[in-house]
Design a protein around this motif. Sequence first.
Motif, PDB file in Angstrom:
ATOM      1  N   GLN A 133     -75.117 -10.994  15.896  1.00  0.00           N
ATOM      2  CA  GLN A 133     -75.239 -11.461  17.332  1.00  0.00           C
ATOM      3  C   GLN A 133     -75.173 -10.467  18.427  1.00  0.00           C
ATOM      4  N   HIS A 134     -75.133  -9.050  17.947  1.00  0.00           N
ATOM      5  CA  HIS A 134     -75.188  -7.796  18.972  1.00  0.00           C
ATOM      6  C   HIS A 134     -76.485  -7.252  18.742  1.00  0.00           C
ATOM      7  N   LYS A 135     -77.100  -6.808  19.694  1.00  0.00           N
ATOM      8  CA  LYS A 135     -78.301  -5.904  19.683  1.00  0.00           C
ATOM      9  C   LYS A 135     -77.682  -4.254  19.213  1.00  0.00           C
ATOM     10  N   VAL A 136     -78.888  -3.802  18.629  1.00  0.00           N
ATOM     11  CA  VAL A 136     -78.606  -2.554  18.492  1.00  0.00           C
ATOM     12  C   VAL A 136     -78.616  -1.729  19.631  1.00  0.00           C
ATOM     13  N   SER A 137     -77.573  -0.875  19.810  1.00  0.00           N
ATOM     14  CA  SER A 137     -77.708   0.101  20.905  1.00  0.00           C
ATOM     15  C   SER A 137     -77.471   1.533  20.533  1.00  0.00           C
ATOM     16  N   GLU A 138     -77.791   2.374  21.646  1.00  0.00           N
ATOM     17  CA  GLU A 138     -77.455   3.624  21.375  1.00  0.00           C
ATOM     18  C   GLU A 138     -76.088   4.134  21.199  1.00  0.00           C
TER      19      GLU A 138
END
Length: 246
Positions: free
Chosen positions: A229-234
Motif C-alpha cells: 500500500q506504500h509507493k517505492v521511495s528513494e
Amino acid sequence: MLVNKILKVVLLLLGASYIILQGFALEQEGDIVSATAFVLLTWLYLGWTKHKSKLFSLFLVVFTTAQILGLLGWYREELPEGQIDYLYYIANTFSIVSYALLIIKMCIYLKLKTVLSQLTVPIIILIVLDIFCVTLISSTTEGAFTFYEYALEFTYNAVVMILLSVALINYMYRNNYKSMLFLLGSIFIAFSEIIQLAYYYILYDDANLGYIYSSFLVVAFIFYYLQSQHKVSEPTPTYTDDPLDA
C-alpha cells in the motif's frame, strides 16, 4: 469502500481458520481455506490498491495459482507407486516463480553499483550464510525425496533464502517503512517454509509446528499486503547533518 472492509474482515477470519485447521492437521480443509483466502487477497489488492505494482500483482496471481494447484491434488485419483507426480512439480514451480518475481521486483529498484559499493561485506556474508543454510536445510530431507524432488526442493529453499537476503539488503539500502515491512514479511515467509518442511518430512505432522508455520504464513502476507500500500521511495539517509531542534 464497504466491500473493501468486508474483504479484509473475511480474510482475517479465513487466516485464523487456516491456522486452526493446520494445527489440527486438517490439511485438505486448510488448503481449501488457503486457496479461497489467496483468491480474495488477490482480488483485494487488484481492486482497491491505489498504486499497484505489476510484479507484485503477478506474484499474487502466480502464488494463488500454486495454492489452487495444491488444492486440486486432493481431488484426483491416487497415483500408482512409482508414477511421477506432475502436479507436485508444477505447483512447487509456480511457488518458486512467485518468489522469484518478488526478488526481481526488489532488484529493479536497487541501484546495484551503489548497493555493491556500500554493502560489499554484508552481501558476501549473506551469500556464505545462504549457501550454508540451504545446504543444511535441504540435507535434512535428502532421504525422503527422489533425485528430481530433491533438486526441486533445493531450488525452492535457495530461492526463499535469496528472497530473505535481498529483502535485508533492500532494507539496509532504503531504510524506510515499506522496506521494513517487506523484510518482516520475508522473514516470516522463510521461517514458515522451513518449519513447514520439518512438519511434513522430519517431525511428521507435529500439531505445534502446524500452528506455527501456518501462523507465520498468515503474518507474512499481512506484512506483504501492508507494504504493497506504500509507493517505492528513494532511500532514507541513516544520519543527517541537520542540527536538532532545541
